[in-house]
Design an enzyme around this catalytic site. Structure first.
Site, PDB file in Angstrom:
ATOM      1  N   LYS A 147       0.836  -1.210   0.000  1.00  0.00           N
ATOM      2  CA  LYS A 147       0.000   0.000   0.000  1.00  0.00           C
ATOM      3  C   LYS A 147       0.870   1.260   0.000  1.00  0.00           C
ATOM      4  O   LYS A 147       0.607   2.232  -0.722  1.00  0.00           O
ATOM      5  CB  LYS A 147      -0.915  -0.013   1.223  1.00  0.00           C
ATOM      6  CG  LYS A 147      -1.627   1.286   1.503  1.00  0.00           C
ATOM      7  CD  LYS A 147      -2.644   1.624   0.430  1.00  0.00           C
ATOM      8  CE  LYS A 147      -3.031   3.089   0.508  1.00  0.00           C
ATOM      9  NZ  LYS A 147      -4.259   3.422  -0.130  1.00  0.00           N
ATOM     10  N   CYS A 182      -3.592  11.218   1.622  1.00  0.00           N
ATOM     11  CA  CYS A 182      -2.961   9.918   1.369  1.00  0.00           C
ATOM     12  C   CYS A 182      -1.574  10.077   0.774  1.00  0.00           C
ATOM     13  O   CYS A 182      -0.570   9.786   1.421  1.00  0.00           O
ATOM     14  CB  CYS A 182      -3.846   9.116   0.428  1.00  0.00           C
ATOM     15  SG  CYS A 182      -5.553   9.075   0.983  1.00  0.00           S
TER      16      CYS A 182
HETATM   17  N1  SAJ Z   1      -2.121  14.865  -9.020  1.00  0.00           N
HETATM   18  C1  SAJ Z   1      -1.316  15.586  -9.899  1.00  0.00           C
HETATM   19  N2  SAJ Z   1      -1.027  15.050 -11.109  1.00  0.00           N
HETATM   20  C2  SAJ Z   1      -1.492  13.831 -11.495  1.00  0.00           C
HETATM   21  C3  SAJ Z   1      -2.292  13.078 -10.606  1.00  0.00           C
HETATM   22  C4  SAJ Z   1      -2.595  13.630  -9.371  1.00  0.00           C
HETATM   23  O1  SAJ Z   1      -0.860  16.697  -9.573  1.00  0.00           O
HETATM   24  O2  SAJ Z   1      -1.193  13.439 -12.632  1.00  0.00           O
HETATM   25  C5  SAJ Z   1      -2.441  15.432  -7.684  1.00  0.00           C
HETATM   26  C6  SAJ Z   1      -3.926  15.647  -7.450  1.00  0.00           C
HETATM   27  O3  SAJ Z   1      -4.353  16.875  -7.967  1.00  0.00           O
HETATM   28  C7  SAJ Z   1      -3.999  15.574  -5.923  1.00  0.00           C
HETATM   29  C8  SAJ Z   1      -2.917  14.554  -5.584  1.00  0.00           C
HETATM   30  O4  SAJ Z   1      -2.062  14.478  -6.704  1.00  0.00           O
HETATM   31  O5  SAJ Z   1      -3.658  16.806  -5.325  1.00  0.00           O
HETATM   32  C9  SAJ Z   1      -3.445  13.162  -5.241  1.00  0.00           C
HETATM   33  O6  SAJ Z   1      -4.486  12.801  -6.132  1.00  0.00           O
HETATM   34  P1  SAJ Z   1      -4.672  11.325  -6.719  1.00  0.00           P
HETATM   35  O7  SAJ Z   1      -5.863  11.334  -7.579  1.00  0.00           O
HETATM   36  O8  SAJ Z   1      -3.400  10.865  -7.331  1.00  0.00           O
HETATM   37  O9  SAJ Z   1      -4.848  10.418  -5.423  1.00  0.00           O
HETATM   38  P2  SAJ Z   1      -5.755  10.475  -4.080  1.00  0.00           P
HETATM   39  O10 SAJ Z   1      -4.897  11.024  -2.987  1.00  0.00           O
HETATM   40  O11 SAJ Z   1      -7.055  11.118  -4.307  1.00  0.00           O
HETATM   41  O12 SAJ Z   1      -5.974   8.899  -3.853  1.00  0.00           O
HETATM   42  C10 SAJ Z   1      -4.829   8.055  -3.759  1.00  0.00           C
HETATM   43  C11 SAJ Z   1      -5.013   6.852  -4.702  1.00  0.00           C
HETATM   44  N3  SAJ Z   1      -3.749   6.133  -4.825  1.00  0.00           N
HETATM   45  C12 SAJ Z   1      -3.222   5.826  -6.011  1.00  0.00           C
HETATM   46  O13 SAJ Z   1      -3.723   6.154  -7.059  1.00  0.00           O
HETATM   47  C13 SAJ Z   1      -1.951   5.037  -6.015  1.00  0.00           C
HETATM   48  C14 SAJ Z   1      -6.135   5.953  -4.182  1.00  0.00           C
HETATM   49  O14 SAJ Z   1      -6.224   4.767  -4.968  1.00  0.00           O
HETATM   50  C15 SAJ Z   1      -5.859   5.566  -2.718  1.00  0.00           C
HETATM   51  O15 SAJ Z   1      -6.915   4.758  -2.205  1.00  0.00           O
HETATM   52  C16 SAJ Z   1      -5.782   6.837  -1.912  1.00  0.00           C
HETATM   53  O16 SAJ Z   1      -4.686   7.630  -2.409  1.00  0.00           O
HETATM   54  C17 SAJ Z   1      -5.560   6.476  -0.454  1.00  0.00           C
HETATM   55  O17 SAJ Z   1      -6.502   6.637   0.334  1.00  0.00           O
HETATM   56  O18 SAJ Z   1      -4.462   5.993  -0.129  1.00  0.00           O
END
Ligand code: SAJ
Length: 426
Positions: free
Chosen positions: A211, A265
């Protein structure tokens, strides 16, 4: 009837509880937050997530789910409480410890305890030891030992993405890491009732690490994209176009730069790896630092541009932590707005269709107000595009051409079907 006690009715626990109730389990949701418990029992979710309200109303009206401020005896206990970090970026496991203390009196022979909260390696063993100490009358499993115990303990880390939680709760593959194989089997018998994805079993330490590296992987890749965006600003290249074209290579899939990494997360979990092996986690630590620095960088870009105006008005489009989600937790865009207000000398207009009011931290400040998109555009000297909500993807950006724009989203230069969807690139 199989009973499940879900400990913690937040972003993970509540959707899980409602889902289990919809599958015919008798679910007792336990939370210390009295207001949340009252709201859930009234059939009203205390945060927004697509389809959650519908599922919760059905769960409450059929009587399959009830929320309370004390736990209850159950066949399964699912622990879904926060695991933030504290000073020095060290894991704060106090909520998990409290959960153990509060459920221990309710365990009975045959109960299975499942930790879903993202946790440092070794947490499931520590949890088992804590429960065993509280209940010397029951037998507990020992890591990797073959003999069966009365209580089973396993880690099954949550994997659901805010904005798509209910779909992912069912469809995603899951990892179950039992203290022993028998523990994994007992946890498996619960998850296979509602998960349509594959379920893989392993030991608890591996599941904990898996994880953490999932979220660290994403963090490192976002940091790469954020670093590229800063380099591109320096050398005068359009980062969005460069990433789009690089991704035409069959083995390249760069994520999207943004305002930084928010939420509870990805901005937290990599620190658990760094804490467990500080000398060896150089890349993971640097990625965290690169992403944490991005809001500051964008703030300075806005400030530099504001210099040319007498009483600059900065319109910020989006303040939630990511696109299409109304959640402000650890939002980098919110940090940018905060920094502008702390700095002073600018008027800030916030436009975000996913929030109903400005956070209480802003209340009383005469320099910030929540406005609609037209007002934000018309009154702005500087437009800061911070979050690519789908409502913003429909804006006519040719009407912004006479404004000074800081675009942290690619809204102005990317094809609209790619924006806000970093997983479908190029
Ligand atoms: N972000 C970027 N660029 C990207 C993708 C995301 O800047 O290309 C930013 C987003 O705007 C945000 C942050 O990253 O601020 C996180 O967003 P996210 O969509 O990547 O993830 P979370 O935090 O909403 O959810 C993550 C997920 N983990 C993964 O994709 C590996 C989700 O599956 C998990 O369940 C969750 O963390 C968790 O609870 O751990």
């Amino acid at each position: 009837m199989t009973t499940v006690c879900v400990v913690g009715l937040g972003y993970i626990g509540l959707p899980t509880a409602a889902m289990l109730a919809s599958r015919g389990f008798e679910v007792i949701g336990y939370d210390v937050n009295e207001a949340a418990v009252a709201s859930i029992n009234a059939g009203k979710a205390h945060f927004h997530e697509p389809d959650l309200q519908m599922l919760l109303s059905a769960a409450i009206s059929t009587g399959r789910l009830r929320a309370q401020t004390v736990p209850a005896e159950a066949d399964y206990f699912i622990v879904a409480v926060p695991t933030p970090f504290k000073d020095g970026k060290k894991p704060d496991m106090s909520h998990v410890e409290m959960a153990c203390d509060v459920i221990a009196p309710f365990l009975q022979p045959g109960s299975t305890v499942i930790l879903e909260s993202t946790s440092p390696v070794g947490s499931t063993e520590l949890m088992t030891a804590r429960l065993a100490q509280a209940r010397p009358d029951l037998s507990f499993p020992r890591f990797k030992e073959a003999s069966e115990a009365q209580i089973a303990v396993a880690h099954c880390p949550e994997r659901i993405l805010p904005g798509h939680m209910l779909r992912e709760l069912v469809a995603n593959d899951r990892i179950i890491g039992g203290m022993t194989d028998a523990c994994s089997r007992r946890a498996l018998s619960l998850y296979e009732t509602f998960v349509t994805g594959h379920i893989f079993t392993t030991d608890s330490r591996t599941a904990e690490f898996v994880k953490l590296i999932e979220n660290a992987f994403r963090d490192v890749n976002i940091a790469f994209a954020n670093e590229l965006s800063v380099i591109c600003d320096r050398i005068g290249v359009d980062v969005w176009r460069a990433v789009e074209l690089a991704n035409k290579h069959p083995r390249v899939s760069i994520l999207q730069p943004g305002t930084g990494v928010g939420g509870h997360c990805i901005a937290v979990d990599p620190w658990f790896i760094v804490d467990s092996a500080p000398e060896e986690s150089r890349l993971i630590r640097t990625a965290r630092e690169v992403n944490d620095r991005k809001p500051e960088y964008i703030f300075h870009r806005i400030l530099d541009l504001a210099d040319r105006f007498k009483n600059p008005v900065v319109s910020c489009f989006g303040i939630t932590y990511k696109a299409d989600v109304g959640d402000l937790r650890e939002s980098p865009s919110l940090k940018i707005v905060m920094k502008l207000l702390e700095h002073g000398g600018v008027k800030v207009l916030v436009c975000d269709p996913l929030i109903k009011s400005l956070p209480s931290a802003f209340c009383g400040s005469p320099d910030v107000s929540l406005v609609d998109a037209d007002t934000a555009r018309q009154e702005a000297d500087i437009v800061a595009l911070l979050v690519a909500h789908k409502q913003f993807r429909r804006l006519e950006f040719n009407r912004f051409l006479h404004k000074v724009v800081v675009d942290a989203t690619g809204l102005m230069s990317r094809p609209s079907d790619l924006i806000g969807n970093p997983d479908r690139i190029g």
